[in-house]
Scaffold this active site. Structure first.
Site, PDB file in Angstrom:
ATOM      1  N   GLU A  14       3.342  -8.298 -31.287  1.00 22.80           N
ATOM      2  CA  GLU A  14       2.069  -8.803 -30.757  1.00 22.80           C
ATOM      3  C   GLU A  14       2.297 -10.018 -29.888  1.00 22.80           C
ATOM      4  OE1 GLU A  14      -1.060  -8.039 -34.431  1.00 22.80           O
ATOM      5  OE2 GLU A  14      -0.409 -10.074 -33.997  1.00 22.80           O
ATOM      6  N   LYS A  18      -0.192  -2.233 -40.909  1.00 22.58           N
ATOM      7  CA  LYS A  18      -0.853  -2.997 -39.851  1.00 22.58           C
ATOM      8  C   LYS A  18      -0.926  -2.195 -38.553  1.00 22.58           C
ATOM      9  CE  LYS A  18       0.924  -7.431 -41.520  1.00 22.58           C
ATOM     10  NZ  LYS A  18      -0.062  -7.929 -42.455  1.00 22.58           N
ATOM     11  N   HIS A  23       3.284 -19.030 -42.055  1.00 20.98           N
ATOM     12  CA  HIS A  23       2.254 -17.992 -41.996  1.00 20.98           C
ATOM     13  C   HIS A  23       1.588 -17.755 -43.339  1.00 20.98           C
ATOM     14  CE1 HIS A  23       3.763 -17.315 -38.035  1.00 20.98           C
ATOM     15  NE2 HIS A  23       4.929 -16.889 -38.472  1.00 20.98           N
ATOM     16  N   ARG A  32      -8.525  -5.727 -50.923  1.00 17.19           N
ATOM     17  CA  ARG A  32      -8.445  -6.261 -52.299  1.00 17.19           C
ATOM     18  C   ARG A  32      -9.221  -7.569 -52.342  1.00 17.19           C
ATOM     19  NH1 ARG A  32      -4.924 -10.614 -51.096  1.00 17.19           N
ATOM     20  NH2 ARG A  32      -3.475 -10.092 -49.454  1.00 17.19           N
TER      21      ARG A  32
HETATM   22  P1  ADP Z   1      -4.447 -13.711 -49.345  1.00 16.39           P
HETATM   23  O1  ADP Z   1      -4.122 -12.737 -48.247  1.00 16.39           O
HETATM   24  O2  ADP Z   1      -5.166 -13.155 -50.507  1.00 16.39           O
HETATM   25  O3  ADP Z   1      -5.023 -14.947 -48.844  1.00 16.39           O
HETATM   26  P2  ADP Z   1      -1.664 -13.906 -49.529  1.00 16.39           P
HETATM   27  O4  ADP Z   1      -1.576 -13.228 -48.228  1.00 16.39           O
HETATM   28  O5  ADP Z   1      -0.946 -15.188 -49.700  1.00 16.39           O
HETATM   29  O6  ADP Z   1      -3.122 -14.175 -49.949  1.00 16.39           O
HETATM   30  O7  ADP Z   1      -1.196 -12.877 -50.613  1.00 16.39           O
HETATM   31  C1  ADP Z   1      -1.675 -12.919 -51.935  1.00 16.39           C
HETATM   32  C2  ADP Z   1      -0.616 -12.534 -52.900  1.00 16.39           C
HETATM   33  O8  ADP Z   1      -0.274 -11.198 -52.752  1.00 16.39           O
HETATM   34  C3  ADP Z   1       0.631 -13.309 -52.786  1.00 16.39           C
HETATM   35  O9  ADP Z   1       1.094 -13.471 -54.083  1.00 16.39           O
HETATM   36  C4  ADP Z   1       1.532 -12.412 -51.981  1.00 16.39           C
HETATM   37  O10 ADP Z   1       2.860 -12.632 -52.336  1.00 16.39           O
HETATM   38  C5  ADP Z   1       1.069 -11.067 -52.400  1.00 16.39           C
HETATM   39  N1  ADP Z   1       1.057 -10.043 -51.358  1.00 16.39           N
HETATM   40  C6  ADP Z   1       0.183  -9.939 -50.356  1.00 16.39           C
HETATM   41  N2  ADP Z   1       0.408  -8.840 -49.638  1.00 16.39           N
HETATM   42  C7  ADP Z   1       1.458  -8.216 -50.193  1.00 16.39           C
HETATM   43  C8  ADP Z   1       2.172  -7.017 -49.922  1.00 16.39           C
HETATM   44  N3  ADP Z   1       1.844  -6.214 -48.910  1.00 16.39           N
HETATM   45  N4  ADP Z   1       3.207  -6.711 -50.711  1.00 16.39           N
HETATM   46  C9  ADP Z   1       3.541  -7.504 -51.737  1.00 16.39           C
HETATM   47  N5  ADP Z   1       2.902  -8.637 -52.056  1.00 16.39           N
HETATM   48  C10 ADP Z   1       1.872  -8.995 -51.299  1.00 16.39           C
HETATM   49  P1  ADP Z   2      -0.029 -11.153 -43.716  1.00 18.52           P
HETATM   50  O1  ADP Z   2      -0.242  -9.715 -44.061  1.00 18.52           O
HETATM   51  O2  ADP Z   2       1.300 -11.638 -44.092  1.00 18.52           O
HETATM   52  O3  ADP Z   2      -1.159 -11.994 -44.180  1.00 18.52           O
HETATM   53  P2  ADP Z   2      -1.156 -11.416 -41.021  1.00 18.52           P
HETATM   54  O4  ADP Z   2      -1.066 -10.377 -39.980  1.00 18.52           O
HETATM   55  O5  ADP Z   2      -2.462 -11.574 -41.681  1.00 18.52           O
HETATM   56  O6  ADP Z   2      -0.014 -11.157 -42.105  1.00 18.52           O
HETATM   57  O7  ADP Z   2      -0.709 -12.807 -40.383  1.00 18.52           O
HETATM   58  C1  ADP Z   2      -0.483 -13.945 -41.182  1.00 18.52           C
HETATM   59  C2  ADP Z   2      -0.595 -15.212 -40.349  1.00 18.52           C
HETATM   60  O8  ADP Z   2       0.326 -15.215 -39.266  1.00 18.52           O
HETATM   61  C3  ADP Z   2      -1.942 -15.408 -39.693  1.00 18.52           C
HETATM   62  O9  ADP Z   2      -2.850 -16.020 -40.557  1.00 18.52           O
HETATM   63  C4  ADP Z   2      -1.603 -16.289 -38.507  1.00 18.52           C
HETATM   64  O10 ADP Z   2      -1.461 -17.625 -38.863  1.00 18.52           O
HETATM   65  C5  ADP Z   2      -0.245 -15.791 -38.105  1.00 18.52           C
HETATM   66  N1  ADP Z   2      -0.375 -14.788 -37.066  1.00 18.52           N
HETATM   67  C6  ADP Z   2      -0.529 -13.467 -37.234  1.00 18.52           C
HETATM   68  N2  ADP Z   2      -0.622 -12.827 -36.059  1.00 18.52           N
HETATM   69  C7  ADP Z   2      -0.521 -13.773 -35.099  1.00 18.52           C
HETATM   70  C8  ADP Z   2      -0.510 -13.753 -33.676  1.00 18.52           C
HETATM   71  N3  ADP Z   2      -0.599 -12.627 -33.012  1.00 18.52           N
HETATM   72  N4  ADP Z   2      -0.387 -14.925 -33.023  1.00 18.52           N
HETATM   73  C9  ADP Z   2      -0.247 -16.086 -33.690  1.00 18.52           C
HETATM   74  N5  ADP Z   2      -0.236 -16.169 -35.029  1.00 18.52           N
HETATM   75  C10 ADP Z   2      -0.370 -15.029 -35.735  1.00 18.52           C
HETATM   76 MG    MG Z   3      -3.046 -11.721 -43.629  1.00 18.70          MG
END
Ligand code: ADP
Ligand code: ADP
Ligand code: MG
Length: 682
Positions: free
Chosen positions: A200, A116, A235, A300
């Site tokens: 952030e 990220k 989240h 993906r």
């Molecule tokens: P999406 O981002 O596709 O909406 P999620 O964020 O919930 O869905 O992640 C989708 C699946 O992939 C989940 O089963 C989550 O546990 C897995 N996953 C997502 N990112 C990672 C990662 N960086 N490492 C391991 N598992 C991940």
């Molecule tokens: P992941 O890889 O686990 O999906 P993300 O960076 O996409 O992580 O963040 C997952 C969720 O966390 C977002 O969908 C949002 O709800 C919350 N989130 C992420 N960044 C912020 C932020 N800066 N402020 C508030 N909520 C956040």
């Molecule tokens: Mg995300």
């Protein structure tokens, strides 16, 4: 097009990919772990190769074995699904080195977007708007704290390598930063093998709106509109929809173009998602004031891709296979249209009333709604009003090794209202017995005022918590009536065959009144059933002024029991699990236990003061030591299971007598972790 592909995944996404491959005449190879030897994804593929032990690191993450399996079976390409190896650059390279096509973006694009922090540095250069924060390489805790102080609280610490909602900690004030950083780093190293973090600004009441992008090897790149995934817990996404309510064509175009710019900046090929966090300074009804910031790009196919498929009439897995086999994108930007509105609900094995604790066990009853397809007037192919993407079948077990999502329910309607109505109906038809699920919770979320009026932000669930948790939609009278009706139907079915199975002991016409005892919502309740002259039934539930009484009328139908009692008329499906009846009605679902007094006579009183593992997993740490006084609710230990940390809290005030395990120990479900002497006994 490929002749044969290997699917390097499990569960619903492996089944989903296999379905499209089958439709296109592409043969499929499944891979599976010990725990998945009889899994659905193995059954739906043409061939299957065992690749190792149940833990992901012994199977679904062992890419040498997966590549060997592909070569041994003659597969030409590998689809990684999501999770596991899908965003693993080394795996993508290893596929290429082995002469296999990786069905995903080039390794360089995975690398660029993989962390990220680095992707934010890259997006900064591409002039994509970013959330204010620190995403530098220096990880000195003192520096991170200073940066957090500078950003201003609340801040969000994120594992740079994180995903799936894991490795994130919101911090409200400076004093809490150091502890949150430690805990975040620990989860990050455990789950992602990398403890680098970024910090952030924690955006208040934001929406999560993401753009589906698609590129090909000819330099084309389009956006397939947006999905709103604001409804989240921890989240993690709970409900997802497309299009995003309130989206204006102007904002859609700006976000779409920013997403395409992000994809182009890394020479993207295949399906990808650019996630934005959206601030709504003008509140819910002022979409023109919405401001969007890049959060991350997922390189993906996304879990929620079906809502995009519903509104565009496209099959994104088909696009992935076409692009990976060297074809150009089937459509250009101007060819893409939005039709209607779609919503997805993620069905998970978890207990929302117990902090969403993941559940394991067998799916003794697994009844999902029928898929409903319809011919669409102005789209060339068939539309789907209700779609179920499921990775399991009735009788399958949910193991502790993988994540808790078992299926997805996707509905499509002409309008959001219609989609919502279909979702409600589809969730009401989803009957799962054997382990805790979030099905009823999902239904309540979809019914909240906030969701119904599309007042969306990531705080929707906490805001609506009063109507979401610990709800009892059916009530004792109707639940008892359903349980009694089911008992009588069962008896009628076995009568004459096995009269001794009758529990009341009076299986002749001499019965005038029968007594039932129930446990319902933690309370004891009695009920009396009177057989009236002429064969009609009269039921009394409860005693004294709380008693509810009236005729009980019921009949068995294919969809369940048609029931009338005490002025209520409903349909109820009742499934017995031992003494517990699981009752599903259009009002919601509940459980009622029919107590068999004879069976319980002489049973010892339940033991107290023990603290057991709620699920199989690893002990991460103890927050207490022998001799410590603890208060009810105080955290005692942290366990890790299903890739998440779970805190185990004291059930009552007391004194810790003994710790029975050490950090790092693997424990089975029900293992006693520590001994606690309740306060009054200590
Ligand atoms: P999406 O981002 O596709 O909406 P999620 O964020 O919930 O869905 O992640 C989708 C699946 O992939 C989940 O089963 C989550 O546990 C897995 N996953 C997502 N990112 C990672 C990662 N960086 N490492 C391991 N598992 C991940
Ligand atoms: P992941 O890889 O686990 O999906 P993300 O960076 O996409 O992580 O963040 C997952 C969720 O966390 C977002 O969908 C949002 O709800 C919350 N989130 C992420 N960044 C912020 C932020 N800066 N402020 C508030 N909520 C956040
Ligand atoms: Mg995300």
């Amino acid at each position: 097009m490929f002749k044969k592909i290997l699917i390097a995944n499990r569960g619903e996404i492996a089944c989903r990919v296999a379905a499209t491959a089958k439709r296109l005449g592409v043969k499929t190879v499944a891979v599976y772990s010990d725990a998945d030897a009889n899994a659905k994804h193995v059954a739906v593929c043409d061939e299957a190769v065992h690749i190792g032990g149940s833990a992901p690191k012994d199977s679904y993450l062992r890419w040498e074995r997966i590549i060997e399996a592909a070569k041994a079976t003659g597969a030409q390409a590998i689809h990684p699904g999501y999770g596991f190896l899908s965003e693993n650059e080394d795996f993508a390279k290893a596929c290429a080195n082995a002469g296999l096509v990786f069905i995903g973006p080039p390794a360089s694009a995975i690398n660029a977007m993989g962390l990220k922090a680095e992707s934010k540095r890259l997006m900064e250069q591409a002039q994509v708007p970013l959330v204010p924060g620190y995403h530098g390489a220096d990880q000195d805790p003192a520096l991170l704290q200073r940066e957090a102080d500078l950003i201003g609280y609340p801040v969000l610490i994120k594992a740079s390598a994180g995903g799936g909602g894991k490795g994130m900690r919101a911090v409200d004030k400076a004093e809490d930063f150091a502890a949150a950083l430690d805990s975040c780093k620990r989860e990050a190293i455990n789950s992602f093998g990398d403890d680098a973090v970024l910090v952030e600004k924690y955006v208040q009441r934001p929406r999560h709106i993401e753009i589906q992008v698609f590129g090909d090897t000819y330099g084309n790149c389009v956006y397939l509109f947006e999905r709103d995934c604001s409804v989240q817990r921890r989240h993690q996404k709970v409900l997802e929809e497309a299009p995003a309510p309130g989206m204006t064509p102007e904002l859609r175009a700006r976000m779409g173009e920013a997403a395409v710019a992000a994809a182009r900046a890394v020479n993207y090929v295949g399906a990808g998602t650019v996630e934005f966090i959206v601030e709504q300074p003008g509140g819910y009804d002022a979409p023109e004031q919405m401001k969007f910031y890049f959060m991350e790009m997922n390189t993906r196919l996304q879990v929620e891709h079906p809502v995009t498929e519903a509104i565009t009439g496209l099959d994104l897995v088909e696009w992935q296979l076409r692009v990976a086999s060297g074809e150009p994108l089937p459509l250009q930007q101007d060819d893409l249209r939005i039709t209607g509105h779609a919503i997805e609900a993620r069905i998970c094995a978890e207990n929302p009333d117990n902090n969403f604790l993941p559940a394991t066990g067998a799916l003794n009853v697994y009844a999902l709604p029928e898929c409903v397809t319809f011919e669409r007037a102005n789209v060339s192919d068939t539309g789907v009003a209700v779609r179920v993407d499921s990775g399991v079948r009735q009788g399958d077990a949910i193991s502790p090794f993988y994540d808790s999502m078992v299926a997805k329910l996707i509905v499509h309607g002409d309008t959001r209202e219609q989609a919502l109505a279909r979702l409600d109906e589809a969730l009401a038809q989803t009957h799962i017995v054997g382990l805790a699920t979030n099905v009823q919770f999902l239904r309540r979320v979809a019914r909240t005022d906030s969701f119904a009026r599309a007042q969306l932000d990531t705080a929707l669930i906490p805001r609506e918590q009063a109507v979401l948790f610990h709800q009892e939609p059916v009530g004792l009278p109707l639940a008892s009536a359903a349980a009694v009706a089911q008992t009588l139907l069962n008896e009628r079915a076995t009568e004459g065959v096995d009269p001794f199975s009758r529990r009341d002991g009076f299986h002749t016409h001499g019965v005038v009144q029968r007594r039932f005892e129930f446990e319902f919502g933690g309370e004891h309740a009695k009920a009396w059933l009177n057989y009236e002259r002429g064969g009609s039934l009269h039921l009394t539930v409860g005693e004294g002024e709380h008693a509810v009484a009236g005729p009980l009328v019921f009949s068995a139908k294919a969809e369940g029991i048609e029931l009338q009692f005490a002025g209520q008329r409903t349909r109820a499906a009742v499934y017995a699990q031992g003494e517990v009846d699981h009752v599903f009605t259009p009002l919601g679902a509940t459980q009622i236990t029919a107590i068999d007094l004879l069976a319980h006579a002489g049973e010892a009183a339940a033991e107290g003061g023990r603290l057991t593992a709620p699920m199989p997993g690893k002990v991460v740490s103890f927050a207490v030591k022998a001799g410590d006084k603890v208060a009810k609710g105080q955290p005692l230990a942290v366990m890790e299971a299903m890739k998440m940390e779970h805190t185990i809290a004291a059930p009552a005030d007391g004194v810790v007598q003994e710790l029975l395990y050490a950090p790092g120990d693997q424990v089975t479900e029900g293992a006693e972790l520590l001994k606690l002497v309740a306060a009054e006994k200590a």
